[in-house]
Design an enzyme around this catalytic site. Structure first.
Site, PDB file in Angstrom:
ATOM      1  N   ARG A 128     -45.106 -79.446 -14.715  1.00  0.00           N
ATOM      2  CA  ARG A 128     -44.002 -79.200 -16.136  1.00  0.00           C
ATOM      3  C   ARG A 128     -43.231 -80.038 -16.453  1.00  0.00           C
ATOM      4  O   ARG A 128     -42.469 -80.325 -17.240  1.00  0.00           O
ATOM      5  CB  ARG A 128     -43.153 -78.088 -15.479  1.00  0.00           C
ATOM      6  CG  ARG A 128     -43.545 -76.598 -16.007  1.00  0.00           C
ATOM      7  CD  ARG A 128     -42.712 -75.714 -15.570  1.00  0.00           C
ATOM      8  NE  ARG A 128     -42.391 -74.406 -15.934  1.00  0.00           N
ATOM      9  CZ  ARG A 128     -42.971 -73.404 -15.678  1.00  0.00           C
ATOM     10  NH1 ARG A 128     -44.006 -73.307 -14.885  1.00  0.00           N
ATOM     11  NH2 ARG A 128     -42.540 -72.263 -16.283  1.00  0.00           N
ATOM     12  N   ARG A 135     -38.663 -59.650 -14.857  1.00  0.00           N
ATOM     13  CA  ARG A 135     -38.095 -60.781 -14.342  1.00  0.00           C
ATOM     14  C   ARG A 135     -36.749 -61.029 -14.636  1.00  0.00           C
ATOM     15  O   ARG A 135     -36.546 -60.839 -15.838  1.00  0.00           O
ATOM     16  CB  ARG A 135     -39.027 -61.758 -14.636  1.00  0.00           C
ATOM     17  CG  ARG A 135     -40.101 -61.780 -13.463  1.00  0.00           C
ATOM     18  CD  ARG A 135     -41.263 -62.824 -14.117  1.00  0.00           C
ATOM     19  NE  ARG A 135     -40.680 -64.339 -14.548  1.00  0.00           N
ATOM     20  CZ  ARG A 135     -41.713 -65.170 -14.670  1.00  0.00           C
ATOM     21  NH1 ARG A 135     -42.893 -65.263 -14.824  1.00  0.00           N
ATOM     22  NH2 ARG A 135     -40.951 -66.307 -15.219  1.00  0.00           N
ATOM     23  N   LYS A 180     -50.388 -67.920 -19.743  1.00  0.00           N
ATOM     24  CA  LYS A 180     -50.893 -68.617 -18.685  1.00  0.00           C
ATOM     25  C   LYS A 180     -51.191 -67.513 -17.566  1.00  0.00           C
ATOM     26  O   LYS A 180     -52.267 -67.694 -17.042  1.00  0.00           O
ATOM     27  CB  LYS A 180     -49.931 -69.821 -18.292  1.00  0.00           C
ATOM     28  CG  LYS A 180     -49.562 -70.822 -19.398  1.00  0.00           C
ATOM     29  CD  LYS A 180     -48.862 -71.940 -18.844  1.00  0.00           C
ATOM     30  CE  LYS A 180     -47.348 -71.532 -18.344  1.00  0.00           C
ATOM     31  NZ  LYS A 180     -46.384 -71.061 -19.286  1.00  0.00           N
ATOM     32  N   ARG A 207     -42.212 -57.922 -21.239  1.00  0.00           N
ATOM     33  CA  ARG A 207     -43.046 -58.372 -20.208  1.00  0.00           C
ATOM     34  C   ARG A 207     -42.652 -57.588 -18.950  1.00  0.00           C
ATOM     35  O   ARG A 207     -41.680 -57.386 -18.703  1.00  0.00           O
ATOM     36  CB  ARG A 207     -43.265 -59.696 -19.890  1.00  0.00           C
ATOM     37  CG  ARG A 207     -43.897 -60.129 -18.519  1.00  0.00           C
ATOM     38  CD  ARG A 207     -44.594 -61.366 -18.448  1.00  0.00           C
ATOM     39  NE  ARG A 207     -43.473 -62.575 -18.217  1.00  0.00           N
ATOM     40  CZ  ARG A 207     -43.676 -63.859 -17.928  1.00  0.00           C
ATOM     41  NH1 ARG A 207     -45.050 -64.262 -18.339  1.00  0.00           N
ATOM     42  NH2 ARG A 207     -42.641 -64.523 -17.812  1.00  0.00           N
TER      43      ARG A 207
HETATM   44  P1  AMP Z   1     -43.023 -69.193 -14.341  1.00  0.00           P
HETATM   45  O1  AMP Z   1     -43.386 -68.125 -13.504  1.00  0.00           O
HETATM   46  O2  AMP Z   1     -44.228 -70.126 -14.423  1.00  0.00           O
HETATM   47  O3  AMP Z   1     -42.434 -68.866 -16.045  1.00  0.00           O
HETATM   48  O4  AMP Z   1     -41.989 -69.905 -13.590  1.00  0.00           O
HETATM   49  C1  AMP Z   1     -40.404 -69.373 -13.556  1.00  0.00           C
HETATM   50  C2  AMP Z   1     -39.526 -70.517 -13.057  1.00  0.00           C
HETATM   51  O5  AMP Z   1     -39.892 -71.179 -12.048  1.00  0.00           O
HETATM   52  C3  AMP Z   1     -39.466 -71.695 -14.192  1.00  0.00           C
HETATM   53  O6  AMP Z   1     -38.529 -71.237 -15.213  1.00  0.00           O
HETATM   54  C4  AMP Z   1     -38.858 -72.577 -13.348  1.00  0.00           C
HETATM   55  O7  AMP Z   1     -37.498 -72.418 -13.086  1.00  0.00           O
HETATM   56  C5  AMP Z   1     -39.487 -72.365 -11.986  1.00  0.00           C
HETATM   57  N1  AMP Z   1     -40.849 -73.170 -11.799  1.00  0.00           N
HETATM   58  C6  AMP Z   1     -41.946 -72.672 -11.973  1.00  0.00           C
HETATM   59  N2  AMP Z   1     -42.945 -73.768 -12.024  1.00  0.00           N
HETATM   60  C7  AMP Z   1     -42.523 -75.067 -12.122  1.00  0.00           C
HETATM   61  C8  AMP Z   1     -42.638 -76.277 -11.955  1.00  0.00           C
HETATM   62  N3  AMP Z   1     -43.805 -76.619 -11.929  1.00  0.00           N
HETATM   63  N4  AMP Z   1     -41.622 -77.279 -12.039  1.00  0.00           N
HETATM   64  C9  AMP Z   1     -40.014 -76.810 -11.809  1.00  0.00           C
HETATM   65  N5  AMP Z   1     -39.772 -75.455 -11.927  1.00  0.00           N
HETATM   66  C10 AMP Z   1     -40.843 -74.674 -12.073  1.00  0.00           C
END
Ligand code: AMP
Length: 205
Positions: A83, A150, A10, A117
């Protein structure tokens, strides 16, 4: 919006789609990491959920998205939101989703993509030690920022993120299928090939 499990591409595809289609990107993951870095109230509340591979509570994330969408004009690309069904239902109240692209990738490939990554601390660009190597080790090609791993890209947290995805996020494909806006795209293979498939779906929409 781009749906799909952690590591499905994504963030990588969003970067290119933004550059070529001129969308405004809204990535809740990037926004939350920024809040954590800055030690804001939101960041302090979100950190423990993110470190555990869980979702940050819906009310916090919905508030954040509402704030970011306010007054925006033109096409918007949502990366990592919604999500959960609660988030999708809330979004329905103030935003029209024209297309939900679901990236499909095998689980073993996802683990390898995530654990190898590297992300830019400054501009959030993403690289991979094998599939998308930066020209200079540890340095972002795009802005020269420092690349880092990360804290939630370690194998243990990655597995929990998959569980969270299966329980909370996977049902969204059905939600958007019923609305008639879902397109599933094969997310396996080279980045350029996946990009071509997504771009074709967007142009056809
Ligand atoms: P990502 O960078 O999209 O993989 O998001 C990293 C982390 O941020 C996720 O594992 C969640 O803990 C939090 N997070 C990101 N987007 C959301 C969302 N829409 N709802 C809830 N938690 C989120």
């Amino acid at each position: 919006m781009l749906l799909g499990p952690p590591g499905s591409g994504k963030g990588t595809q969003t970067e290119r789609l933004v550059a070529e289609f001129g969308f405004t990107k809204i990535s809740t993951g990037d926004l939350l990491r920024e809040a954590v870095r800055n030690g804001t109230e939101l960041g302090v509340k979100a950190k423990s959920f993110m470190d555990a591979g869980k979702l940050v509570p819906d009310d916090l994330v919905i508030g954040l998205i509402k704030e970011k969408l306010k007054g925006l004009k033109g096409g918007v690309l949502l990366d990592g939101f919604p999500r959960s069904l609660e988030q999708a239902q809330a979004l329905d109240q103030f935003f029209e989703v024209e297309l939900a692209v679901d990236l499909e990738v095998d689980q073993e490939v996802l683990i390898k993509r995530l654990t190898e990554r590297r992300s830019c601390r400054v501009c959030n660009a993403v690289f991979h030690l094998e599939f998308n190597r930066p020209k200079k080790e540890g340095v972002c090609d795009k802005c020269g920022g420092e690349l880092y791993q990360r804290s939630d890209d370690t194998e243990k947290v990655v597995r929990e993120r998959f569980n969270t995805y299966t329980e909370r996020t996977a049902p969204l494909t059905e939600f958007y299928r019923k609305k008639g806006v879902l397109k599933s795209v094969d997310g396996m293979g080279p980045i350029d090939d996946v990009y071509g498939r997504i771009a074709a779906v967007i142009k056809a929409a």
